[in-house]
Design a protein around this motif. Sequence first.
Motif, mmCIF file in Angstrom:
data_model
loop_
_atom_site.group_PDB
_atom_site.id
_atom_site.type_symbol
_atom_site.label_atom_id
_atom_site.label_comp_id
_atom_site.label_asym_id
_atom_site.label_seq_id
_atom_site.Cartn_x
_atom_site.Cartn_y
_atom_site.Cartn_z
ATOM 1 N N ASP A 18 71.268 -15.248 5.401
ATOM 2 C CA ASP A 18 72.269 -16.226 4.948
ATOM 3 C C ASP A 18 71.701 -17.081 3.814
ATOM 4 O O ASP A 18 72.358 -17.291 2.789
ATOM 5 N N ARG A 21 71.560 -15.775 0.276
ATOM 6 C CA ARG A 21 72.813 -15.703 -0.492
ATOM 7 C C ARG A 21 73.023 -16.915 -1.396
ATOM 8 O O ARG A 21 73.860 -16.881 -2.305
ATOM 9 N N VAL A 22 72.302 -18.001 -1.115
ATOM 10 C CA VAL A 22 72.555 -19.265 -1.813
ATOM 11 C C VAL A 22 71.851 -19.269 -3.163
ATOM 12 O O VAL A 22 70.660 -18.961 -3.270
ATOM 13 N N ALA A 31 76.045 -27.224 -4.637
ATOM 14 C CA ALA A 31 77.129 -28.149 -4.280
ATOM 15 C C ALA A 31 77.551 -27.919 -2.834
ATOM 16 O O ALA A 31 77.665 -26.778 -2.386
ATOM 17 N N ILE A 33 80.530 -29.078 -0.152
ATOM 18 C CA ILE A 33 81.800 -29.730 0.168
ATOM 19 C C ILE A 33 81.816 -30.017 1.663
ATOM 20 O O ILE A 33 81.417 -29.185 2.466
ATOM 21 N N LEU A 53 69.286 -28.044 2.980
ATOM 22 C CA LEU A 53 70.216 -27.075 3.591
ATOM 23 C C LEU A 53 69.635 -26.584 4.912
ATOM 24 O O LEU A 53 70.323 -26.551 5.938
ATOM 25 N N ALA A 88 79.484 -23.829 8.957
ATOM 26 C CA ALA A 88 78.927 -23.884 7.606
ATOM 27 C C ALA A 88 79.221 -22.554 6.923
ATOM 28 O O ALA A 88 79.166 -21.495 7.557
ATOM 29 N N HIS A 89 79.543 -22.623 5.634
ATOM 30 C CA HIS A 89 79.979 -21.438 4.908
ATOM 31 C C HIS A 89 79.389 -21.447 3.499
ATOM 32 O O HIS A 89 79.159 -22.507 2.928
ATOM 33 N N VAL A 90 79.201 -20.249 2.964
ATOM 34 C CA VAL A 90 78.781 -20.114 1.569
ATOM 35 C C VAL A 90 79.868 -19.335 0.832
ATOM 36 O O VAL A 90 80.519 -18.471 1.420
ATOM 37 N N ASP A 91 80.079 -19.649 -0.438
ATOM 38 C CA ASP A 91 81.188 -18.990 -1.136
ATOM 39 C C ASP A 91 80.767 -17.655 -1.722
ATOM 40 O O ASP A 91 79.591 -17.253 -1.648
ATOM 41 N N CYS A 92 81.727 -16.956 -2.302
ATOM 42 C CA CYS A 92 81.560 -15.575 -2.741
ATOM 43 C C CYS A 92 80.398 -15.388 -3.703
ATOM 44 O O CYS A 92 79.706 -14.378 -3.651
ATOM 45 N N ASP A 95 77.185 -20.232 -4.925
ATOM 46 C CA ASP A 95 76.776 -21.487 -5.552
ATOM 47 C C ASP A 95 77.517 -22.718 -5.022
ATOM 48 O O ASP A 95 77.377 -23.811 -5.599
ATOM 49 N N THR A 96 78.298 -22.544 -3.958
ATOM 50 C CA THR A 96 78.943 -23.687 -3.319
ATOM 51 C C THR A 96 78.954 -23.478 -1.811
ATOM 52 O O THR A 96 79.180 -22.365 -1.335
ATOM 53 N N LEU A 97 78.701 -24.565 -1.082
ATOM 54 C CA LEU A 97 78.711 -24.530 0.373
ATOM 55 C C LEU A 97 79.893 -25.339 0.893
ATOM 56 O O LEU A 97 80.384 -26.252 0.215
ATOM 57 N N LEU A 98 80.344 -25.002 2.094
ATOM 58 C CA LEU A 98 81.413 -25.752 2.749
ATOM 59 C C LEU A 98 80.985 -26.034 4.186
ATOM 60 O O LEU A 98 80.620 -25.117 4.916
ATOM 61 N N CYS B 116 87.284 -18.350 -0.952
ATOM 62 C CA CYS B 116 85.943 -17.954 -1.385
ATOM 63 C C CYS B 116 84.892 -18.232 -0.309
ATOM 64 O O CYS B 116 83.797 -17.684 -0.345
ATOM 65 N N PHE B 117 85.226 -19.092 0.652
ATOM 66 C CA PHE B 117 84.247 -19.494 1.683
ATOM 67 C C PHE B 117 84.421 -18.655 2.938
ATOM 68 O O PHE B 117 84.594 -19.179 4.032
ATOM 69 N N ARG B 119 82.236 -16.480 4.181
ATOM 70 C CA ARG B 119 80.989 -16.144 4.870
ATOM 71 C C ARG B 119 80.413 -17.348 5.609
ATOM 72 O O ARG B 119 80.006 -18.322 4.992
#
Lengths: 134, 134
Positions: A18, A21-22, A31, A33, A53, A88-92, A95-98, B116-117, B119
């Motif tokens: 995981d 991927r970042v 970033a 969110i 992180l 917690a999620h990472v985008d496609c 370069d952005t986390l949620l 996009c999130f 994952r």
Amino acid sequence: MTLMSSPVATPVEVRETDLDRVKYNADGLVAAIVQDVDTRAVLMMAWMNAETLRMSLQQGRTVFWSRSRNEVWRKGDTSGDRQFIRSAHVDCDGDTLLFLVEQEGAGACHTGSYTCFFRPFGSDEETTQRPGPT
Amino acid sequence: MTLMSSPVATPVEVRETDLDRVKYNADGLVAAIVQDVDTRAVLMMAWMNAETLRMSLQQGRTVFWSRSRNEVWRKGDTSGDRQFIRSAHVDCDGDTLLFLVEQEGAGACHTGSYTCFFRPFGSDEETTQRPGPT
């Protein structure tokens, strides 16, 4: 005696696949969110580095890198308004986390507002209070 | 003959007092989070410059600045998955925007995923489909 129930921190399993991927920017930051898992309101956006992180996942609380203070910033340690991570999620493109969080206290914003996004374009009606459940 | 209803673009009033609140980074860009106004899912994060922010408000559709292609990128012009702005917000310190949109088509992500999130950290269960209404 009354007991206030406090949210419980639940770690997220740290897997190197995981984390790999970042993608960090030139300053070593990504970033992040933050969204309220209950109201689904977007609360804030801040930045993490690889260290914070990892800390966030391990501790189950949001830990950012403060660009203004140039230091690790564990959300709520000063204000009391902690954020307990529920997913917690990472985008496609990495370069952005949620983070979906349980937000403690009045809200996420240093101004005292529930969300940092309380100012609308085209209107003077600021939304500073936590909304009812959806 | 069946008619598919298409979302209607509704401009947001452009006020210089609102635009003056926005702080751009060294590259002249500001982060823009996009959230589905119906499902409340966070769909994507991209970047706007002063020109594409103004275009977004005026046209009622999200218009970004593509850092990879170095050009104006009006979301959905190629993919068909347009985003119709229902509200726009700036955060407390002016360096992040939030757009609540009506998302057309399958979703926001160039991979074909709804968000996009898709994952999560700590799990292999990707969430690629649009959820039911909350």
